[in-house]
Design a protein around this motif. Sequence first.
Motif, short mmCIF file in Angstrom:
data_model
loop_
_atom_site.label_atom_id
_atom_site.label_comp_id
_atom_site.label_asym_id
_atom_site.label_seq_id
_atom_site.Cartn_x
_atom_site.Cartn_y
_atom_site.Cartn_z
N VAL A 6 -59.63 -80.60 -42.91
CA VAL A 6 -58.57 -80.89 -41.95
C VAL A 6 -58.76 -82.24 -41.27
N GLU A 7 -57.61 -82.77 -40.78
CA GLU A 7 -57.60 -84.09 -40.13
C GLU A 7 -57.80 -83.96 -38.62
N ASP A 8 -57.41 -82.81 -38.08
CA ASP A 8 -57.62 -82.60 -36.64
C ASP A 8 -57.69 -81.09 -36.33
N LEU A 9 -58.01 -80.79 -35.07
CA LEU A 9 -58.22 -79.39 -34.68
C LEU A 9 -56.93 -78.59 -34.67
N ASP A 10 -55.81 -79.24 -34.36
CA ASP A 10 -54.53 -78.53 -34.39
C ASP A 10 -54.23 -78.02 -35.79
N ILE A 23 -61.16 -73.57 -44.58
CA ILE A 23 -60.87 -74.72 -43.72
C ILE A 23 -62.18 -75.40 -43.33
N ASP A 24 -62.27 -76.66 -43.69
CA ASP A 24 -63.51 -77.41 -43.48
C ASP A 24 -63.33 -78.38 -42.31
N LEU A 25 -64.22 -78.27 -41.32
CA LEU A 25 -64.12 -79.11 -40.11
C LEU A 25 -65.03 -80.34 -40.20
N SER A 26 -65.61 -80.57 -41.37
CA SER A 26 -66.68 -81.58 -41.43
C SER A 26 -66.19 -83.02 -41.27
N GLY A 27 -64.85 -83.23 -41.27
CA GLY A 27 -64.36 -84.60 -41.10
C GLY A 27 -64.00 -84.93 -39.65
N VAL A 57 -60.70 -71.61 -33.06
CA VAL A 57 -61.67 -72.54 -33.62
C VAL A 57 -62.73 -72.82 -32.57
N LEU A 58 -63.98 -72.56 -32.91
CA LEU A 58 -65.06 -72.89 -31.99
C LEU A 58 -65.33 -74.38 -32.16
N VAL A 59 -65.13 -75.14 -31.10
CA VAL A 59 -65.23 -76.60 -31.21
C VAL A 59 -66.65 -77.08 -30.91
N ARG A 60 -67.15 -76.64 -29.79
CA ARG A 60 -68.53 -77.04 -29.42
C ARG A 60 -69.14 -76.05 -28.45
#
Length: 264
Positions: free
Chosen positions: A10-14, A45-49, A154-157
């Motif tokens: 994904v490009e962003d959290l939304d 869904i990959d948050l690595s970017g 989504v757990l962000v931090r």
Amino acid sequence: MFRAEDYVKVEDLDEAYELCQKRSSLIVGGMAWLKMSSVTKRVIIDLSGLGLDTIEETDQEFRIGCMCTLRQLETHPGLNQYFNGIFKECTRHIVGVQLRNVATVGGSIYARFGFSDVLTCMMALDSYVELHHGGVIPMAEFAARPVSRDDRDVLVRIIIRKDGRKAAYTTQRNSQTDFPLIACCVSRLGDHWYVAVGARPGKAKVTQVTDDGNESLADLAREAADAFNYGSNNRGSGEYRHQLARVYVRRLMERLTGRSVSKA
Ligand SMILES: Cc1cc2nc3c(=O)[nH]c(=O)nc-3n(C[C@H](O)[C@H](O)[C@H](O)COP(=O)(O)OP(=O)(O)OC[C@H]3O[C@@H](n4cnc5c(N)ncnc54)[C@H](O)[C@@H]3O)c2cc1C
């Protein structure tokens, strides 16, 4: 075997949040745990970017991105200096360095495993979970929520406030890299002790006891350990876990005060 038909970086959290509202999709961390499951998903869904793989330190807090690995927790100088090495201690028995280089903090906290060393450790600190939709909530509140298929945030931090607590952590394991039989983390702020016990074998819970000067550390440790329930599984009985918790909580309290009391 874990299977997925499609993969989206994904490009962003939304975008991540929107995608993960479907039951057929799933956010992945390091996939160390998921790959052992037999789950089938249409989209992962990959948050690595998203740059969520750093530990930031400010004067007030530590901000740990969900994609940080357990190895980053283990080796971060600021975290370990501020909290007396508990992050090294709570991660070093988890399988081996290769797994700890893959397993993420986000996956570890979101999954709320009963055996989680990392969750137990963070519960004794002034820690919070930042959810993309749900906002910032205390770690203990998040941990108490049941893990449900309909819980699709989504757990962000993770945020850990620098409130001056000093902490100590220990576990007992039947063998060096097994899941813990019991996990204990104790922190102290003034007269207040915060005691988290995990692997009971239920997920970690925290309690607070106050030192009014009339009780010994053994009494305070017993009061804290007795606040939890303990169950049995193939690693040990509830009675054994309860006894271990009393002893380890006292020892951790002693370590933090520099005092040594004799027997359990
Ligand atoms: C063999 C083995 C032994 C282990 N032993 C221990 C141990 O002794 N002690 C211990 O504490 N841990 C242990 N663990 C667990 C490990 O520390 C991690 O907690 C686990 O692998 C999950 O992290 P992950 O990055 O692999 O998550 P994944 O497997 O990728 O995901 C796990 C879950 O979290 C969800 N998720 C991941 N990231 C997010 C996010 N940002 N937002 C929302 N949901 C998310 C996923 O959808 C999934 O449901 C062990 C793991 C393995 C595989």
